[in-house]
Design a protein around this motif. Sequence first.
Motif, PDB file in Angstrom:
ATOM      1  N   LEU A   1     -12.114 -24.577  -2.134  1.00  0.00           N
ATOM      2  CA  LEU A   1     -10.655 -24.427  -2.088  1.00  0.00           C
ATOM      3  C   LEU A   1     -10.006 -25.498  -1.220  1.00  0.00           C
ATOM      4  O   LEU A   1      -8.817 -25.785  -1.373  1.00  0.00           O
ATOM      5  CB  LEU A   1     -10.284 -23.037  -1.566  1.00  0.00           C
ATOM      6  CG  LEU A   1     -10.784 -21.850  -2.381  1.00  0.00           C
ATOM      7  CD1 LEU A   1     -10.343 -20.545  -1.738  1.00  0.00           C
ATOM      8  CD2 LEU A   1     -10.312 -21.936  -3.818  1.00  0.00           C
ATOM      9  N   ASN A   2     -10.777 -26.087  -0.295  1.00  0.00           N
ATOM     10  CA  ASN A   2     -10.220 -27.120   0.578  1.00  0.00           C
ATOM     11  C   ASN A   2      -9.644 -28.262  -0.253  1.00  0.00           C
ATOM     12  O   ASN A   2     -10.280 -28.751  -1.186  1.00  0.00           O
ATOM     13  CB  ASN A   2     -11.283 -27.664   1.534  1.00  0.00           C
ATOM     14  CG  ASN A   2     -11.647 -26.654   2.596  1.00  0.00           C
ATOM     15  OD1 ASN A   2     -10.863 -25.771   2.926  1.00  0.00           O
ATOM     16  ND2 ASN A   2     -12.845 -26.780   3.132  1.00  0.00           N
TER      17      ASN A   2
ATOM     18  N   ALA B   1       2.268 -27.717  -0.692  1.00  0.00           N
ATOM     19  CA  ALA B   1       1.258 -27.555   0.355  1.00  0.00           C
ATOM     20  C   ALA B   1      -0.131 -27.533  -0.276  1.00  0.00           C
ATOM     21  O   ALA B   1      -0.285 -27.258  -1.463  1.00  0.00           O
ATOM     22  CB  ALA B   1       1.503 -26.269   1.137  1.00  0.00           C
ATOM     23  N   TYR B   2      -1.132 -27.800   0.542  1.00  0.00           N
ATOM     24  CA  TYR B   2      -2.511 -27.750   0.069  1.00  0.00           C
ATOM     25  C   TYR B   2      -3.377 -27.047   1.108  1.00  0.00           C
ATOM     26  O   TYR B   2      -3.036 -26.958   2.285  1.00  0.00           O
ATOM     27  CB  TYR B   2      -3.052 -29.144  -0.253  1.00  0.00           C
ATOM     28  CG  TYR B   2      -3.093 -30.075   0.934  1.00  0.00           C
ATOM     29  CD1 TYR B   2      -4.192 -30.102   1.781  1.00  0.00           C
ATOM     30  CD2 TYR B   2      -2.021 -30.925   1.202  1.00  0.00           C
ATOM     31  CE1 TYR B   2      -4.228 -30.949   2.869  1.00  0.00           C
ATOM     32  CE2 TYR B   2      -2.048 -31.771   2.296  1.00  0.00           C
ATOM     33  CZ  TYR B   2      -3.158 -31.777   3.126  1.00  0.00           C
ATOM     34  OH  TYR B   2      -3.189 -32.614   4.213  1.00  0.00           O
ATOM     35  N   VAL B   3      -4.508 -26.528   0.650  1.00  0.00           N
ATOM     36  CA  VAL B   3      -5.435 -25.808   1.515  1.00  0.00           C
ATOM     37  C   VAL B   3      -6.110 -26.809   2.447  1.00  0.00           C
ATOM     38  O   VAL B   3      -6.695 -27.801   2.001  1.00  0.00           O
ATOM     39  CB  VAL B   3      -6.502 -25.048   0.691  1.00  0.00           C
ATOM     40  CG1 VAL B   3      -7.525 -24.387   1.608  1.00  0.00           C
ATOM     41  CG2 VAL B   3      -5.841 -24.020  -0.218  1.00  0.00           C
ATOM     42  N   GLU B   4      -6.012 -26.529   3.732  1.00  0.00           N
ATOM     43  CA  GLU B   4      -6.623 -27.388   4.738  1.00  0.00           C
ATOM     44  C   GLU B   4      -7.995 -26.864   5.172  1.00  0.00           C
ATOM     45  O   GLU B   4      -8.908 -27.629   5.459  1.00  0.00           O
ATOM     46  CB  GLU B   4      -5.691 -27.473   5.944  1.00  0.00           C
ATOM     47  CG  GLU B   4      -5.917 -28.654   6.826  1.00  0.00           C
ATOM     48  CD  GLU B   4      -4.768 -28.857   7.794  1.00  0.00           C
ATOM     49  OE1 GLU B   4      -4.169 -29.944   7.739  1.00  0.00           O
ATOM     50  OE2 GLU B   4      -4.465 -27.939   8.578  1.00  0.00           O
ATOM     51  N   ASN B   5      -8.129 -25.519   5.184  1.00  0.00           N
ATOM     52  CA  ASN B   5      -9.398 -24.924   5.600  1.00  0.00           C
ATOM     53  C   ASN B   5      -9.463 -23.476   5.115  1.00  0.00           C
ATOM     54  O   ASN B   5      -8.427 -22.826   4.938  1.00  0.00           O
ATOM     55  CB  ASN B   5      -9.541 -24.972   7.125  1.00  0.00           C
ATOM     56  CG  ASN B   5     -10.948 -24.645   7.573  1.00  0.00           C
ATOM     57  OD1 ASN B   5     -11.929 -24.878   6.874  1.00  0.00           O
ATOM     58  ND2 ASN B   5     -11.055 -24.066   8.756  1.00  0.00           N
TER      59      ASN B   5
ATOM     60  N   ILE C   1      -6.938 -18.363   4.671  1.00  0.00           N
ATOM     61  CA  ILE C   1      -6.703 -19.618   3.960  1.00  0.00           C
ATOM     62  C   ILE C   1      -5.607 -20.353   4.713  1.00  0.00           C
ATOM     63  O   ILE C   1      -4.461 -19.891   4.763  1.00  0.00           O
ATOM     64  CB  ILE C   1      -6.293 -19.371   2.491  1.00  0.00           C
ATOM     65  CG1 ILE C   1      -7.356 -18.522   1.781  1.00  0.00           C
ATOM     66  CG2 ILE C   1      -6.079 -20.697   1.771  1.00  0.00           C
ATOM     67  CD1 ILE C   1      -6.946 -18.045   0.400  1.00  0.00           C
ATOM     68  N   TYR C   2      -5.978 -21.481   5.322  1.00  0.00           N
ATOM     69  CA  TYR C   2      -5.047 -22.275   6.128  1.00  0.00           C
ATOM     70  C   TYR C   2      -4.486 -23.413   5.277  1.00  0.00           C
ATOM     71  O   TYR C   2      -5.245 -24.138   4.628  1.00  0.00           O
ATOM     72  CB  TYR C   2      -5.767 -22.883   7.333  1.00  0.00           C
ATOM     73  CG  TYR C   2      -6.316 -21.864   8.294  1.00  0.00           C
ATOM     74  CD1 TYR C   2      -5.546 -21.405   9.352  1.00  0.00           C
ATOM     75  CD2 TYR C   2      -7.607 -21.365   8.143  1.00  0.00           C
ATOM     76  CE1 TYR C   2      -6.052 -20.472  10.250  1.00  0.00           C
ATOM     77  CE2 TYR C   2      -8.121 -20.434   9.033  1.00  0.00           C
ATOM     78  CZ  TYR C   2      -7.334 -19.989  10.076  1.00  0.00           C
ATOM     79  OH  TYR C   2      -7.836 -19.059  10.956  1.00  0.00           O
TER      80      TYR C   2
END
Length: 173
Positions: free
Chosen positions: A9-10, A101-105, A116-117
């Motif tokens: 997902l990152n 936005a996008y998944v960072e971690n 989900i950050y």
Amino acid sequence: MDIAFLKNLNGMKFNKIFKQLDLFIINLGNPVKYSLHVSSMVRICYEEKIVLTASDCFFTKEGVQKSSERYKQLEEKGMLVDPTDMLSCNLKFVNSLLNNAYVENVELTKWKDLYIYFNNNVVIQIFPDCLGKSYEYFRLINFIPALLHNDKYVSEHFVLLNNEGELVFKREE
């Protein structure tokens, strides 16, 4: 089961979050590559504030508990979702907040709480909150970009289930 699939997902771009019956659907990728179907507690935080919880459906957009009259009106109209409640308003806000936005971690705790950050200080938190036998807390669907011989798309599912109090992942195709 190896949970490395969550790390996929990152870097994924946020697509949309919505409520469908008793599920929260969180889509990532454009077109959608991953879809997270959540039937347990969801909380979304932005910076230092909680901006959405699964319980928001019980309140008006002003934060007042819905009246029995309001539930009756919705039932008479055959409406499953109240477009004027706190949840509907907060979903619009979160979709706007996560636009581009996008998944960072991604983090999974020992109790299988999923965090989900995103790159803009938004965190989606998912908490298993039911001990029902074989209860499904969430399902992460990976849409594999390939067609089978019968023109159906391939997907793999990673499902978090309750196994007598132990939370376990199961892979399905």
